[in-house]
Structure formats: C-alpha cells, structure tokens
Scaffold this active site. Structure first.
Site, PDB file in Angstrom:
ATOM      1  N   SER A  14       0.835  -1.217   0.000  1.00  0.00           N
ATOM      2  CA  SER A  14       0.000   0.000   0.000  1.00  0.00           C
ATOM      3  C   SER A  14       0.867   1.264   0.000  1.00  0.00           C
ATOM      4  CB  SER A  14      -0.995  -0.005   1.159  1.00  0.00           C
ATOM      5  OG  SER A  14      -0.354   0.189   2.388  1.00  0.00           O
ATOM      6  N   ASN A  15       2.005   1.219   0.657  1.00  0.00           N
ATOM      7  CA  ASN A  15       2.913   2.388   0.593  1.00  0.00           C
ATOM      8  C   ASN A  15       3.500   2.537  -0.802  1.00  0.00           C
ATOM      9  OD1 ASN A  15       3.331   3.896   3.235  1.00  0.00           O
ATOM     10  ND2 ASN A  15       3.306   1.753   3.894  1.00  0.00           N
ATOM     11  N   MET A  92      10.665  -7.089   3.937  1.00  0.00           N
ATOM     12  CA  MET A  92      10.901  -7.821   5.181  1.00  0.00           C
ATOM     13  C   MET A  92      12.182  -8.653   5.154  1.00  0.00           C
ATOM     14  SD  MET A  92       8.326  -6.720   6.747  1.00  0.00           S
ATOM     15  CE  MET A  92       8.155  -7.728   8.206  1.00  0.00           C
ATOM     16  N   ARG A  93      13.235  -8.027   4.749  1.00  0.00           N
ATOM     17  CA  ARG A  93      14.498  -8.748   4.647  1.00  0.00           C
ATOM     18  C   ARG A  93      15.574  -7.873   5.273  1.00  0.00           C
ATOM     19  NH1 ARG A  93      15.074 -13.706   4.395  1.00  0.00           N
ATOM     20  NH2 ARG A  93      17.123 -14.194   3.622  1.00  0.00           N
ATOM     21  N   LEU A  95      19.115  -6.361   5.592  1.00  0.00           N
ATOM     22  CA  LEU A  95      20.144  -6.129   4.573  1.00  0.00           C
ATOM     23  C   LEU A  95      21.526  -6.121   5.232  1.00  0.00           C
ATOM     24  CD1 LEU A  95      18.136  -3.376   2.719  1.00  0.00           C
ATOM     25  CD2 LEU A  95      18.672  -5.660   1.801  1.00  0.00           C
ATOM     26  N   ASN A 109      13.497   4.136   4.218  1.00  0.00           N
ATOM     27  CA  ASN A 109      12.556   3.126   4.714  1.00  0.00           C
ATOM     28  C   ASN A 109      11.436   3.813   5.482  1.00  0.00           C
ATOM     29  OD1 ASN A 109      11.604   0.456   5.548  1.00  0.00           O
ATOM     30  ND2 ASN A 109      12.463   0.931   7.574  1.00  0.00           N
ATOM     31  N   HIS A 111       8.767   3.242   8.633  1.00  0.00           N
ATOM     32  CA  HIS A 111       8.561   2.396   9.807  1.00  0.00           C
ATOM     33  C   HIS A 111       7.325   2.895  10.558  1.00  0.00           C
ATOM     34  CE1 HIS A 111       9.613  -0.370  12.964  1.00  0.00           C
ATOM     35  NE2 HIS A 111       9.417   0.590  13.842  1.00  0.00           N
ATOM     36  N   ASP A 147      15.973  -0.612  11.425  1.00  0.00           N
ATOM     37  CA  ASP A 147      15.128   0.526  11.792  1.00  0.00           C
ATOM     38  C   ASP A 147      15.931   1.638  12.466  1.00  0.00           C
ATOM     39  OD1 ASP A 147      12.902  -0.734  10.709  1.00  0.00           O
ATOM     40  OD2 ASP A 147      12.491  -1.786  12.573  1.00  0.00           O
ATOM     41  N   GLU A 176       1.156   7.155   6.946  1.00  0.00           N
ATOM     42  CA  GLU A 176       2.286   6.637   6.158  1.00  0.00           C
ATOM     43  C   GLU A 176       2.128   6.996   4.687  1.00  0.00           C
ATOM     44  OE1 GLU A 176       3.629   2.568   6.777  1.00  0.00           O
ATOM     45  OE2 GLU A 176       2.451   2.479   8.614  1.00  0.00           O
TER      46      GLU A 176
END
Ligand code: GRF
Length: 192
Positions: A14-15, A92-93, A95, A109, A111, A147, A176
């Site tokens: 959605s973002n 969802m990984r 890095l 990113n 959050h 994060d 967001e």
C-alpha cells in the site's frame, strides 16, 4: 530530470501504491522505475503491474542462506535500471552492511512508529501495551542497524481510548501514505 526510484516490497504494497500515485503528478521530482519483491506471492507485484510499473522478482529462497548473493542479484537489477534512490516499503528482509553501505544516503525506509521507539515488528501492539499517548510513523535513511539511521520526516498519531491494534494500525497507515511521498520528494530534491 526526475530521479529514478526502485521500490522494494515483500507484501501488499500500500505504501508502494502511494508512491506510485504521487509520482504520477507532473511536478513530482521522482519516477518509480521498478518494483522489486523478494516474495513471489507479494500482492504488491500485482498492484504494480496493474499500475503499469515494471516489476522484478528476486526470490531470496533461491539463494539459500547466502544473503550477499541475494543482494548482489538485487543490486544488479538496480544497476541495470539505473536506479538512484531505493525505497523500502514493507520489505521484510534484513540487509547486510555491504548492501546498506553501497546505497548509503540513497536508500530510505518507512517504519510504523516514532523511531527510535518500537523498532522491529508488531509496533502497534507494543505501543498499546506500553500505554504511549503518541504513536506514529517515520521515514528514515537506512542504516546498518535495523530501523535505524537519520530521520527524514516523522508524524505523530494520537492513541485513542479504546484503540485496538487494528484501529491504530489503520490510522498510522493513513499517515504513512502521506508521509512517504513527502519524504521521497525531499530526498529527490536534495533537501535531505
Ligand atoms: C507498513 O506499515 C510499513 O511502515 C512497514 O510495513 C508495512 C507495509 O505495508 N514497514 P504496505 O505493504 O506498504 O501496505
């Protein structure tokens, strides 16, 4: 010249959709060139195709435990598309420092919390459990720690009496969708 952007996703996107829509407006300083998913079943891939955006699937499972091999494939895709800015949107990984350093200052990113509060998963549940009055969303440059990294923009969302994880998540998500396009604009214009 509009900045060439890749959006990295793992889920519903959605973002990603909010970024695609913002980038459609004429004076927006960035264009979404490609959407990359590490999961074949990510709904966002379907949404991106429907929006007429190129997609790429780089399935991390094909690389076993070799995180860097996955990231080299990802990086090759980004180079091939001459990407200048990377937006993580529900990617969802974790890095590795290699990839993070390579894209340092050019990778952002979103959050769903007011960082540095509530890093990691289940932010809405944890915010309710902690009894905070203000929750929110943050867009930040990606640092080596999860994060973490310099904040670009953040916006508070008041926690209401009787909020559940779902009601709070929905209000944060609305924020967001406004915040991410705003942050990408700032980065693309070199204002951050
Ligand atoms: C969002 O809440 C984002 O902040 C977090 O993961 C969620 C992704 O949602 N990183 P979507 O795929 O953009 O709908």
């Amino acid at each position: 010249m509009k900045k060439r952007v890749a959006v990295l996703i793992s889920g519903r996107g959605s973002n990603m959709t909010a970024l695609i829509e913002a980038a459609r407006t004429q004076d927006y300083p960035a264009e979404i060139v490609v959407v990359v998913s590490n999961r074949p079943q990510a709904l966002g891939l379907v949404r991106a195709r429907e929006a007429g955006i190129a997609t790429a699937l780089i399935d991390h499972k094909m690389f076993g435990k070799d995180r860097e091999a996955f990231e080299r494939a990802l990086d090759a895709e980004l180079q091939a598309k001459r990407i200048e800015i990377v937006c993580l949107a529900g990617f969802m990984r974790l890095l590795t420092p290699w990839f993070v350093n390579r894209w340092s200052g050019r990778m952002i990113n979103i959050h769903p919390a007011l960082l540095p509060q509530f890093k990691g998963l289940d932010t809405h549940r944890r915010a309710l459990e902690a009894g905070v009055k203000q929750h929110g969303a943050t867009v930040h440059f990606v640092g080596v720690e999860m994060d973490d990294g310099p904040v670009i923009v953040q916006e508070p969302v008041a926690v209401r009496e009787g909020d559940t994880e779902a009601t709070l998540a929905a209000r944060v998500l609305e924020v967001e969708h406004r915040l991410y396009p705003q942050a990408l604009r700032m980065v693309a214009e070199g204002r951050k």
